[in-house]
Design an enzyme around this catalytic site. Sequence first.
Site, PDB file in Angstrom:
ATOM      1  N   ALA A  20       2.202  -1.829  -6.909  1.00 13.13           N
ATOM      2  CA  ALA A  20       1.735  -3.213  -6.788  1.00 13.13           C
ATOM      3  C   ALA A  20       2.165  -3.891  -5.498  1.00 13.13           C
ATOM      4  O   ALA A  20       1.323  -4.362  -4.716  1.00 13.13           O
ATOM      5  CB  ALA A  20       2.216  -4.019  -7.996  1.00 13.13           C
ATOM      6  N   ARG A  31      -6.527  -6.930   5.665  1.00 12.95           N
ATOM      7  CA  ARG A  31      -7.512  -8.021   5.709  1.00 12.95           C
ATOM      8  C   ARG A  31      -7.330  -8.874   6.965  1.00 12.95           C
ATOM      9  O   ARG A  31      -8.298  -9.384   7.523  1.00 12.95           O
ATOM     10  CB  ARG A  31      -7.376  -8.906   4.467  1.00 12.95           C
ATOM     11  CG  ARG A  31      -7.791  -8.245   3.164  1.00 12.95           C
ATOM     12  CD  ARG A  31      -7.743  -9.233   2.010  1.00 12.95           C
ATOM     13  NE  ARG A  31      -7.877  -8.546   0.738  1.00 12.95           N
ATOM     14  CZ  ARG A  31      -6.867  -8.262  -0.074  1.00 12.95           C
ATOM     15  NH1 ARG A  31      -5.639  -8.649   0.253  1.00 12.95           N
ATOM     16  NH2 ARG A  31      -7.063  -7.619  -1.202  1.00 12.95           N
ATOM     17  N   SER A  50      -1.350   1.767  -7.198  1.00 13.41           N
ATOM     18  CA  SER A  50      -1.909   0.475  -7.624  1.00 13.41           C
ATOM     19  C   SER A  50      -2.295   0.476  -9.095  1.00 13.41           C
ATOM     20  O   SER A  50      -3.415   0.180  -9.471  1.00 13.41           O
ATOM     21  CB  SER A  50      -3.131   0.136  -6.759  1.00 13.41           C
ATOM     22  OG  SER A  50      -2.777   0.058  -5.409  1.00 13.41           O
ATOM     23  N   CYS A  54       2.663  -2.111 -16.852  1.00 12.55           N
ATOM     24  CA  CYS A  54       2.741  -2.908 -18.075  1.00 12.55           C
ATOM     25  C   CYS A  54       1.762  -2.428 -19.140  1.00 12.55           C
ATOM     26  O   CYS A  54       1.942  -2.711 -20.327  1.00 12.55           O
ATOM     27  CB  CYS A  54       2.460  -4.375 -17.758  1.00 12.55           C
ATOM     28  SG  CYS A  54       3.589  -5.108 -16.561  1.00 12.55           S
ATOM     29  N   VAL A  91       9.938   9.285   0.703  1.00 12.11           N
ATOM     30  CA  VAL A  91      10.790   8.913   1.834  1.00 12.11           C
ATOM     31  C   VAL A  91      12.238   9.197   1.445  1.00 12.11           C
ATOM     32  O   VAL A  91      12.726   8.730   0.412  1.00 12.11           O
ATOM     33  CB  VAL A  91      10.597   7.432   2.214  1.00 12.11           C
ATOM     34  CG1 VAL A  91      11.612   7.012   3.275  1.00 12.11           C
ATOM     35  CG2 VAL A  91       9.175   7.210   2.734  1.00 12.11           C
ATOM     36  N   ASP A 296       9.854  -4.711  -7.733  1.00 13.40           N
ATOM     37  CA  ASP A 296      10.986  -4.532  -8.630  1.00 13.40           C
ATOM     38  C   ASP A 296      12.285  -4.164  -7.925  1.00 13.40           C
ATOM     39  O   ASP A 296      13.330  -4.086  -8.569  1.00 13.40           O
ATOM     40  CB  ASP A 296      10.664  -3.447  -9.661  1.00 13.40           C
ATOM     41  CG  ASP A 296       9.534  -3.838 -10.596  1.00 13.40           C
ATOM     42  OD1 ASP A 296       9.094  -5.002 -10.540  1.00 13.40           O
ATOM     43  OD2 ASP A 296       9.087  -2.983 -11.382  1.00 13.40           O
TER      44      ASP A 296
END
Length: 464
Positions: A20, A31, A50, A54, A91, A296
Amino acid sequence: MNMSRTRDTRERLVVIGGDAAGMSAASQARRLKGPDELEIVAFERGHFTSYSACGIPYWVGGDVTEPDQLIARTPEEHRERDIDLRMRTEVMEIDVDRQRVRARDLESGAESWTSYDKLVIATGARPIRPDMPGVDAPGVHGVQTLDDGQALIDTLAHTRGRKAVVVGAGYIGVEMAEALINRGYEVTVVNRGGEPMSTLDPDMGRLVHEAMEGLGITMVDDAAVTKVLTGEDGRVRAVATENAEYPADVVVLGIGVRPETTLAKAAGLPLGSHGGLLTDLAMRVRGHENIWAGGDCVEVLDLVSGQERHIALGTHANKHGQVIGTGVGGGYATFPGVVGTAVSKVCDLEIARTGLREKDARRVGLQFVSVTIESTSRAGYYPGASPMTVKMLAERRTGRLLGVQIVGREGAGKRVDIAAVALTAGMTVEQMTALDLGYAPPFSPVWDPVLVAARKAAAKVRAS
């Protein structure tokens, strides 16, 4: 190792984490800046991007039939927007001084360094996995990623027995208990706390306890799992506490999560008391102009208590990503903080909270009054009206709203949003009583339950 960097006039943004926060940041930056201005490289160690973590309990429980339904944007869709997304690539190191990251291809094992001009850390959170015998046995599952969800579903499909134990009774534990009930399992929840849902005060958690037992879930409170017992085949057969054993064909760990900041800590980036990265209002890592962090793995400001806290929610992560992407793209945006709003359900019981619990208020030295009221979701005479309990905390003398908790049936949970807005605006309970909320018998009593609680709290403040 290979270190390569095509030197041109473009800046390079490197994103660590493809869910997210990370991909929202990458998408927003794209954009604002085209590929001729900004090169974007993103690393994701899993198989998915993505997605809605939840939604995993509802996939496990069968309400959602396919994992693709939980995916907002696939790797291919990100790549079509000129984002160089490298899947199954982890990574391993951040070199802050030389502005580069070392990544490993998890399929081939090959490693390489990638330089960056701007870096976004969105490494998420990791499930708490207690250090005890048997916790890594087959049949024991954490549930944090779509890969975790698929592994659990595969286990459920091949398990003969129908006994499940959920360890922990927070949001994850309660939702997974419902998912397993929906799959026809006998479910036992073993909870270290005195009542389920420690994000509520114990008196409200008791209502959740009673409702879960009414659904046929066996609740074991004030009990800590000490080990996982295995059979001759090495698979889980039970969990043990100090006083008892609970048979299990599958075990789900729902103990909660911690910020995944191993990389950040090794790189010397600032962490807070909860282990999350510390950022400014623009989500820049404190002391580092070209490094951002979100989701998070960060700590955020609690607007009610004025302290930093760690809250792992996709709503925050997506907002963080938008703020970060705007900053990376040359714009200006901030994330001012949170009030701690969350909502969940177990079968038809809705559970919601925002702001501070009683122990939170005491910890930060606030004096408060609390009230609890019983009401209904609709006008009492209208068909389908269901009971609802609302608890409200207000600061003594000033009457400032401090927190609200709601437990009830259909129509209860989202009422917490009224309180979330009031908290964000710094309203008093007296001011709340005059809120012009929508009313019609199918939706609410004449006095909405939240406003009934506000009236009672205001009266208690005046009398204090």
